[in-house]
Write a protein that holds these residues in place. Structure first.
Motif, PDB file in Angstrom:
ATOM      1  N   ALA A  85       0.840  -1.195   0.000  1.00 49.02           N
ATOM      2  CA  ALA A  85       0.000   0.000   0.000  1.00 49.02           C
ATOM      3  C   ALA A  85       0.878   1.249   0.000  1.00 49.02           C
ATOM      4  O   ALA A  85       1.895   1.308   0.693  1.00 49.02           O
ATOM      5  CB  ALA A  85      -0.911  -0.007   1.215  1.00 49.02           C
ATOM      6  N   GLY A  86       0.476   2.213  -0.821  1.00 49.16           N
ATOM      7  CA  GLY A  86       1.265   3.425  -0.981  1.00 49.16           C
ATOM      8  C   GLY A  86       2.239   3.371  -2.130  1.00 49.16           C
ATOM      9  O   GLY A  86       2.811   4.401  -2.511  1.00 49.16           O
ATOM     10  N   ASP A 105      -7.573  -1.432  -4.379  1.00 50.63           N
ATOM     11  CA  ASP A 105      -7.254  -1.426  -5.806  1.00 50.63           C
ATOM     12  C   ASP A 105      -6.917  -2.821  -6.324  1.00 50.63           C
ATOM     13  O   ASP A 105      -6.727  -3.008  -7.535  1.00 50.63           O
ATOM     14  CB  ASP A 105      -6.059  -0.503  -6.078  1.00 50.63           C
ATOM     15  N   SER A 142       3.567   2.082  -6.163  1.00 45.93           N
ATOM     16  CA  SER A 142       3.162   2.415  -7.532  1.00 45.93           C
ATOM     17  C   SER A 142       3.400   1.246  -8.473  1.00 45.93           C
ATOM     18  O   SER A 142       4.284   0.419  -8.244  1.00 45.93           O
ATOM     19  CB  SER A 142       3.964   3.623  -8.038  1.00 45.93           C
ATOM     20  N   ARG A 144      -4.933   9.721  -8.412  1.00 46.11           N
ATOM     21  CA  ARG A 144      -3.911   8.714  -8.103  1.00 46.11           C
ATOM     22  C   ARG A 144      -3.437   7.981  -9.361  1.00 46.11           C
ATOM     23  O   ARG A 144      -2.279   7.593  -9.453  1.00 46.11           O
ATOM     24  CB  ARG A 144      -4.454   7.689  -7.108  1.00 46.11           C
ATOM     25  N   ASN A 186      -0.480   5.304  -8.743  1.00 46.10           N
ATOM     26  CA  ASN A 186       0.269   5.751  -7.578  1.00 46.10           C
ATOM     27  C   ASN A 186      -0.603   5.680  -6.329  1.00 46.10           C
ATOM     28  O   ASN A 186      -1.826   5.584  -6.422  1.00 46.10           O
ATOM     29  CB  ASN A 186       0.749   7.194  -7.785  1.00 46.10           C
ATOM     30  N   SER A 187       0.038   5.748  -5.183  1.00 46.69           N
ATOM     31  CA  SER A 187      -0.675   5.719  -3.901  1.00 46.69           C
ATOM     32  C   SER A 187      -1.673   4.572  -3.863  1.00 46.69           C
ATOM     33  O   SER A 187      -2.844   4.755  -3.485  1.00 46.69           O
ATOM     34  CB  SER A 187      -1.383   7.053  -3.664  1.00 46.69           C
ATOM     35  N   LYS A 235      -3.886   1.377  -2.989  1.00 43.67           N
ATOM     36  CA  LYS A 235      -4.593   0.965  -1.782  1.00 43.67           C
ATOM     37  C   LYS A 235      -4.979  -0.511  -1.910  1.00 43.67           C
ATOM     38  O   LYS A 235      -5.147  -1.010  -3.029  1.00 43.67           O
ATOM     39  CB  LYS A 235      -5.856   1.790  -1.610  1.00 43.67           C
TER      40      LYS A 235
END
Length: 123
Positions: free
Chosen positions: A14-15, A88, A17, A65, A82-83, A85
């Motif tokens: 998480a966080g 996703d 890319s 994101r 990006n970012s 979670k």
């Protein structure tokens, strides 16, 4: 139907890319989109980009994101994520539409689909 081949999926924390790629012969003829399907859920729209690349649409859940882009010279469309979670996590599919205008967000507007690439985001 144009064959589509996705790549770039994988496991990320998480966080982090990832960048997905989708190769499509004759890309300049197609509006392109990305969709995803998580286990037990329906397929959902993620992003789409116009023929020229000057217009894009995003799902509310990814706006800010994710970025969709295309390189017509390389016959490739990208999804920069990006970012990331955990929510996703899904199989991501690229799709091609023969519509000439706009950025359709409905799956029924797309006539060709790739096989999908798995994206897993760990918490």
């Amino acid at each position: 139907q144009v064959p589509l081949e996705e790549s770039g999926g994988g496991l990320v924390q998480a966080g982090g890319s990832l960048r997905l790629s989708c190769a499509a012969s004759g890309l300049t003829r197609y509006i392109m989109g990305w969709f995803r399907q998580a286990p037990g859920k329906e397929r959902e729209f993620v992003a789409a980009i116009s023929l020229s690349g000057d217009t894009a649409a995003y799902a509310d859940s990814v706006r800010g994101r994710f970025t969709i882009s295309r390189d017509n010279a390389k016959n490739t469309v990208y999804l920069q994520m990006n970012s990331l979670k955990p929510e996703d996590t899904a199989v991501y599919y690229c799709a091609a539409s023969l519509r000439r205008f706009g950025v359709p967000i409905q799956g029924r507007e797309y006539g060709a689909w790739g096989q999908g690439t798995q994206v897993t985001v760990s918490s």
